[in-house]
Enzyme design. Structure first.
Site, PDB file in Angstrom:
ATOM      1  N   GLU A 180       0.181  -9.455  -0.773  1.00  0.00           N
ATOM      2  CA  GLU A 180      -1.229  -9.845  -0.620  1.00  0.00           C
ATOM      3  C   GLU A 180      -1.923  -9.924  -1.983  1.00  0.00           C
ATOM      4  OE1 GLU A 180      -1.677  -6.803   2.527  1.00  0.00           O
ATOM      5  OE2 GLU A 180      -2.822  -8.359   3.571  1.00  0.00           O
ATOM      6  N   GLY A 211       0.994  -5.181   0.926  1.00  0.00           N
ATOM      7  CA  GLY A 211      -0.116  -5.327  -0.017  1.00  0.00           C
ATOM      8  C   GLY A 211       0.335  -5.933  -1.338  1.00  0.00           C
ATOM      9  N   GLU A 238       3.917  -5.150   7.528  1.00  0.00           N
ATOM     10  CA  GLU A 238       2.995  -4.132   8.054  1.00  0.00           C
ATOM     11  C   GLU A 238       3.164  -3.887   9.542  1.00  0.00           C
ATOM     12  OE1 GLU A 238       2.294  -6.396   5.826  1.00  0.00           O
ATOM     13  OE2 GLU A 238       0.810  -5.695   4.373  1.00  0.00           O
ATOM     14  N   ALA A 248       0.843  -1.199   0.000  1.00  0.00           N
ATOM     15  CA  ALA A 248       0.000   0.000   0.000  1.00  0.00           C
ATOM     16  C   ALA A 248       0.877   1.248   0.000  1.00  0.00           C
ATOM     17  CB  ALA A 248      -0.878  -0.015   1.244  1.00  0.00           C
TER      18      ALA A 248
HETATM   19  C1  LIG Z   1      -5.163  -2.188   3.901  1.00  0.00           C
HETATM   20  C2  LIG Z   1      -3.678  -2.173   4.176  1.00  0.00           C
HETATM   21  C3  LIG Z   1      -2.991  -3.277   3.452  1.00  0.00           C
HETATM   22  C4  LIG Z   1      -1.703  -3.386   3.298  1.00  0.00           C
HETATM   23  C5  LIG Z   1      -0.822  -2.529   4.008  1.00  0.00           C
HETATM   24  C6  LIG Z   1       0.539  -2.330   3.346  1.00  0.00           C
HETATM   25  O1  LIG Z   1       0.859  -2.821   2.291  1.00  0.00           O
HETATM   26  S1  LIG Z   1       1.511  -1.310   4.217  1.00  0.00           S
HETATM   27  C7  LIG Z   1       2.980  -1.211   3.285  1.00  0.00           C
HETATM   28  C8  LIG Z   1       3.797  -2.421   3.495  1.00  0.00           C
HETATM   29  N1  LIG Z   1       5.027  -2.262   2.811  1.00  0.00           N
HETATM   30  C9  LIG Z   1       6.100  -1.782   3.414  1.00  0.00           C
HETATM   31  O2  LIG Z   1       6.117  -1.499   4.588  1.00  0.00           O
HETATM   32  C10 LIG Z   1       7.324  -1.616   2.537  1.00  0.00           C
HETATM   33  C11 LIG Z   1       7.991  -0.311   2.824  1.00  0.00           C
HETATM   34  N2  LIG Z   1       9.145  -0.131   1.990  1.00  0.00           N
HETATM   35  C12 LIG Z   1      10.329  -0.694   2.285  1.00  0.00           C
HETATM   36  O3  LIG Z   1      10.511  -1.405   3.247  1.00  0.00           O
HETATM   37  C13 LIG Z   1      11.457  -0.354   1.358  1.00  0.00           C
HETATM   38  O4  LIG Z   1      11.075   0.733   0.603  1.00  0.00           O
HETATM   39  C14 LIG Z   1      11.861  -1.524   0.438  1.00  0.00           C
HETATM   40  C15 LIG Z   1      10.672  -2.156  -0.211  1.00  0.00           C
HETATM   41  C16 LIG Z   1      12.631  -2.583   1.244  1.00  0.00           C
HETATM   42  C17 LIG Z   1      12.802  -0.989  -0.678  1.00  0.00           C
HETATM   43  O5  LIG Z   1      13.932  -0.385  -0.093  1.00  0.00           O
HETATM   44  P1  LIG Z   1      14.891   0.539  -0.960  1.00  0.00           P
HETATM   45  O6  LIG Z   1      16.028   0.894  -0.052  1.00  0.00           O
HETATM   46  O7  LIG Z   1      15.163  -0.094  -2.243  1.00  0.00           O
HETATM   47  O8  LIG Z   1      14.055   1.840  -1.277  1.00  0.00           O
HETATM   48  P2  LIG Z   1      13.575   2.979  -0.299  1.00  0.00           P
HETATM   49  O9  LIG Z   1      13.154   2.423   0.996  1.00  0.00           O
HETATM   50  O10 LIG Z   1      14.592   4.053  -0.284  1.00  0.00           O
HETATM   51  O11 LIG Z   1      12.266   3.497  -1.016  1.00  0.00           O
HETATM   52  C18 LIG Z   1      12.342   4.262  -2.208  1.00  0.00           C
HETATM   53  C19 LIG Z   1      11.317   5.357  -2.104  1.00  0.00           C
HETATM   54  O12 LIG Z   1      10.025   4.740  -2.088  1.00  0.00           O
HETATM   55  C20 LIG Z   1       9.298   5.180  -0.935  1.00  0.00           C
HETATM   56  N3  LIG Z   1       8.464   4.061  -0.468  1.00  0.00           N
HETATM   57  C21 LIG Z   1       8.867   2.825  -0.176  1.00  0.00           C
HETATM   58  N4  LIG Z   1       7.831   2.070   0.180  1.00  0.00           N
HETATM   59  C22 LIG Z   1       6.753   2.860   0.100  1.00  0.00           C
HETATM   60  C23 LIG Z   1       5.372   2.641   0.335  1.00  0.00           C
HETATM   61  N5  LIG Z   1       4.873   1.445   0.709  1.00  0.00           N
HETATM   62  N6  LIG Z   1       4.533   3.676   0.157  1.00  0.00           N
HETATM   63  C24 LIG Z   1       4.978   4.886  -0.225  1.00  0.00           C
HETATM   64  N7  LIG Z   1       6.284   5.142  -0.480  1.00  0.00           N
HETATM   65  C25 LIG Z   1       7.147   4.144  -0.312  1.00  0.00           C
HETATM   66  C26 LIG Z   1      10.373   5.556   0.073  1.00  0.00           C
HETATM   67  O13 LIG Z   1       9.858   6.449   1.015  1.00  0.00           O
HETATM   68  C27 LIG Z   1      11.428   6.162  -0.822  1.00  0.00           C
HETATM   69  O14 LIG Z   1      11.009   7.484  -1.098  1.00  0.00           O
HETATM   70  P3  LIG Z   1      12.082   8.651  -1.185  1.00  0.00           P
HETATM   71  O15 LIG Z   1      11.264   9.865  -1.478  1.00  0.00           O
HETATM   72  O16 LIG Z   1      13.022   8.256  -2.290  1.00  0.00           O
HETATM   73  O17 LIG Z   1      12.765   8.710   0.153  1.00  0.00           O
END
Ligand SMILES: CC/C=C\CC(=O)SCCNC(=O)CCNC(=O)[C@H](O)C(C)(C)COP(=O)(O)OP(=O)(O)OC[C@H]1O[C@@H](n2cnc3c(N)ncnc32)[C@H](O)[C@@H]1OP(=O)(O)O
Length: 731
Positions: free
Chosen positions: A103, A100, A123, A60
């Site tokens: 999922e 998500g 999450e 998400a």
């Molecule tokens: C009804 C609810 C159902 C489901 C809930 C969910 O799905 S909650 C979300 C669950 N997912 C996460 O928690 C994943 C979060 N992201 C990460 O852990 C890392 O981004 C990841 C996937 C390991 C990749 O790491 P990497 O080092 O390659 O990239 P980085 O973290 O620097 O991310 C790049 C930019 O993307 C933004 N971002 C990452 N994930 C999300 C997200 N889920 N939503 C929005 N934005 C996201 C992150 O902030 C970075 O942005 P930047 O502006 O470049 O700092």
């Protein structure tokens, strides 16, 4: 959005939302619209869902959480629509399938992945649960036990592990074309029955053991995620998968996510997530110099001076970061041999556990270059000094480095409190000097507090910041002051908790309250673990310890300021902690070093009170929290006011990653924001009015006072801007 195309009877829905294909409302809408097209197109017999760019889908869109449930289709509606499609859907996973994203994949009828892909339901780390069927579908695929492990801790797993336990149906080599491979796979399953492919329709294999498994995980979670709510709610939701039909289980899951989303803990964890990313964009307050306009110098050769606990960990961090030339200099032969052996053993351990390959291990060992004199460091790009915490020893080393190192070399000191400027002044080029404060054990701890001296050049700062990021550290840039950010703030925590011992509390009571708040250990157990002599040595430098006082000097005062000597008595009676036969504030007994209250310590405190005519009073949990934490928060505001940190996020990251402050409260500054600044100030002012200059740590920060007076309880993100405006308008 999502792109749509058709190739040889296979419709391709590719998520397109750079950089990580988060499932924003646009993307969800795009998937739904594409699905409809595919279902209506008679030429389409199978569907592939994939991600464009570097990853499949990270879940998400966290920035849209507030509206997550409002726009159709929300994630939990979307997954059910996908699963009920009459045409087979294959999820084609590369990069990450997180939250998500996983999922969505679980709702598809087949899942294929590159071997390099990573899967997780993280999450819980955002204080919520997998609210798009994750808690109900995953147990139906991999059972309750593994699901609890995946969901309650949120760790990532390789595609191979996921395949071994039944999440992934086919693995392709990491260099394969994921889309091409998935399309061929989709063609191979055309015409096959979908009866056993809809995960929500499957039974949960180990459902009958749910109570037993639940108990096991409750215990683990209770210990590992102290004070965090989401892990327990995750376990409950998974339990319902075993006990209820899918539709009912989904209702419970929904209730769980609605309770968690928007909670203080979730807000705090999301704040932490963005803080960890934001901190990469460092800035020097008031100068316009920042990470965007400053380039680091190229670092290929690094040297570490000193192979004690800190040096060893730093060397390991550099090797893990892929530095191919790490000179190590330790003049003491035993320390050198022990240090090198320690490093090699750790590398062996990594290789044995599969964290690194044998080839990687060999190349790390080859990268180690023991050196015996300063001359040998002349072409090093970055030197990190990690010797004993003594100004004269450090100055000696920097004077030599200043003579032998090339002019462009960055010279870093791993001091935890000493003045970086004073060290820099002994070199011919103070602008090349910077602080790199690692935390022990440096190869494990995520935090690096980089200290800019008043002369450090922007390029030198950029190099230290870049090196921290290469080492995978949460790298925070701070200004130069005694104790920098972390130690400066944390000192008040120990001072004030000791005052509470004087007044009526006991170590076990203080620790219990702090652990309930979320600290993994209380202040007194931490003291025992790290050694009570560390603080004692520091107090000795300032001639504060009990033994250093002349006869007849007041027992409870130093330099006109209130002082509690109980920690001195402890050390002077040989109770250094774990290392002195398990005797410290507590007694650690048996093979497992079981923590027990020691009557000797209780008597020591009691007799001290009697001697000083202190009538003990009852101190409750609320008072313990306020007095342990609020002075530390107050100091945080002073740090912001002085520009030692540029924003509250930096302070919070330091305390969470370096001092085990519970992450689910977002760090001290975010916690203050949740409590409300007016209340924090009220308590601080009350103590200040009572104690005055005898307890200077209660003197309210001017910035805190101004924020409350002018803005009440402003949003944390606006604190520094509001302060700047107020100060500017007063000029
Ligand atoms: C009804 C609810 C159902 C489901 C809930 C969910 O799905 S909650 C979300 C669950 N997912 C996460 O928690 C994943 C979060 N992201 C990460 O852990 C890392 O981004 C990841 C996937 C390991 C990749 O790491 P990497 O080092 O390659 O990239 P980085 O973290 O620097 O991310 C790049 C930019 O993307 C933004 N971002 C990452 N994930 C999300 C997200 N889920 N939503 C929005 N934005 C996201 C992150 O902030 C970075 O942005 P930047 O502006 O470049 O700092």
């Amino acid at each position: 959005m999502a792109n749509y195309s058709v190739r040889n009877q296979v419709a391709i829905i590719s998520l397109c939302s750079p950089p990580v294909n988060a499932l924003s409302s646009d993307v969800r809408r795009g998937i739904l619209d594409s699905l409809k097209k595919a279902e209506q197109d008679v030429k389409v017999a199978a569907i592939v869902i994939c991600g464009e760019g570097r990853t499949f889908c990270v879940g998400a869109d966290i920035t849209e959480f507030k509206s997550e449930f409002k726009t159709f289709p929300n994630l939990f509606e979307l997954v059910d629509i996908l699963e009920s499609s009459p045409k087979p859907i294959v999820a084609a996973i590369h990069g990450h399938a997180f939250g998500g994203g996983l999922e969505v994949a679980l709702a598809c009828h087949y899942r294929v992945a590159l071997s390099s892909a990573k899967l997780a339901l993280p999450e819980v780390k955002l204080g919520i649960l997998p609210g798009a069927g994750g808690t109900q579908r995953l147990p139906r695929l991999i059972g309750i036990d593994s699901s609890m492990q995946w969901i309650a801790f949120g760790d990532e797993y390789s595609a191979q592990i996921a395949a071994n336990i039944g999440i992934i149906d086919r693995i392709f080599p990491s260099n394969a074309d994921i889309l091409e491979s998935a399309v061929q796979y989709a063609q191979s399953i055309i015409g096959k029955s979908l009866i056993n492919r809809r995960v929500s329709k499957l039974p949960v294999k180990d459902a009958s053991k749910v109570s037993h498994i639940m108990e096991k995980y409750k215990q683990i979670v209770g210990k590992k995620s102290r004070g965090a709510i989401a892990p327990m709610v995750c376990l409950e939701a998974i339990k319902h998968a075993a006990l209820l039909p899918y539709v009912e289980g989904m209702k419970k899951e929904r209730m769980g996510i609605e309770a968690l989303m928007g909670s203080d803990q979730s807000k705090s964890l999301i704040y932490m997530f963005f803080a960890e990313r934001q901190v990469r964009n460092w800035t020097i307050p008031g100068t316009g110099i920042n990470s965007k306009n400053t380039k680091p110098i190229k670092v290929e050769k690094v040297a570490v001076i000193g192979l004690g606990t800190m040096g060893r960990g730093i060397v390991l961090s550099l090797l893990k970061a892929g530095i191919k030339h790490v000179s190590v200099m330790e003049l003491n032969k035993t320390a050198r041999e022990n240090g090198l052996l320690f490093i090699k053993n750790i590398l062996e351990g990594y290789a044995a556990r599969g964290t690194i390959s044998e080839t990687q291990k060999r190349s790390m060992v080859d990268a180690l270059k023991p050196v015996s004199n300063f001359e040998m460091l002349k072409d090093t790009d970055l030197v990190i000094e990690a010797v004993f915490e003594s100004m004269s020893i450090k100055k000696d080393i920097f004077a030599k480095l200043g003579q032998v190192c090339k002019p462009s070399a960055v010279l870093a000191t791993n001091t935890s409190a000493l003045d970086v400027d004073e060290i820099a002044m002994v070199t011919p080029k103070p602008k090349q000097v910077v602080g790199m404060h690692f935390f022990a054990p440096a190869h494990v701890m995520k935090l690096l507090e980089n200290v800019r001296g008043s002369k450090s050049s922007p390029q030198v700062i950029a190099t230290a910041m870049n090196m921290g990021q290469r080492m995978g550290k949460v790298t925070v840039l701070v200004g130069n002051c005694h104790g920098f950010v972390g130690n400066r703030m944390f000192r008040h925590y120990t001072v004030e908790t000791d005052f509470m011992l004087e007044e009526g509390a006991y170590p076990e009571q203080v620790d219990t309250v702090l652990k309930k708040f979320g600290f993994a250990m209380g202040r007194y157990q931490v003291g025992d673990l790290s050694g009570n002599d560390i603080g004692y040595r520091m107090r000795t430098k300032f001639e504060m310890t009990n033994k250093q006082q002349p006869p007849g000097a007041p027992e409870r005062e130093r330099h006109g300021v209130r002082y509690c000597p109980l920690a001195d008595f402890l050390v002077e009676s040989g109770r250094l902690g774990y290392k002195s036969d398990g005797k410290g504030w507590f007694r650690y007994l048996g093979k497992n070093r079981e923590l027990t209250v020691d009557n000797e310590v209780t008597s020591m405190i009691d007799s001290y009170r009697r001697r000083n005519k202190i009538v003990p009073r009852k101190i409750n949990g609320e008072e313990i929290i306020e007095r342990a934490l609020y002075p530390l928060i107050n100091e945080g505001f002073k740090i912001l006011e002085e520009g030692i940190a540029s924003n509250p996020m930096e302070i919070d990251l330091i305390l969470v990653h370096g001092y085990a402050w519970p992450r689910h409260t977002g760090g001290p500054m975010f916690y203050a924001h949740l409590i409300g600044l007016p209340k924090i100030l009220r308590v601080i002012e009350r103590h200040w009015n009572n104690a005055g200059l005898r307890e200077p740590h209660w003197e309210p920060s001017k910035m805190l006072v101004r924020l409350v007076k002018n803005h009440g309880n402003p949003d944390i993100m606006s604190w520094t801007t509001l302060e700047r405006e107020t100060v500017r308008s007063a000029l």
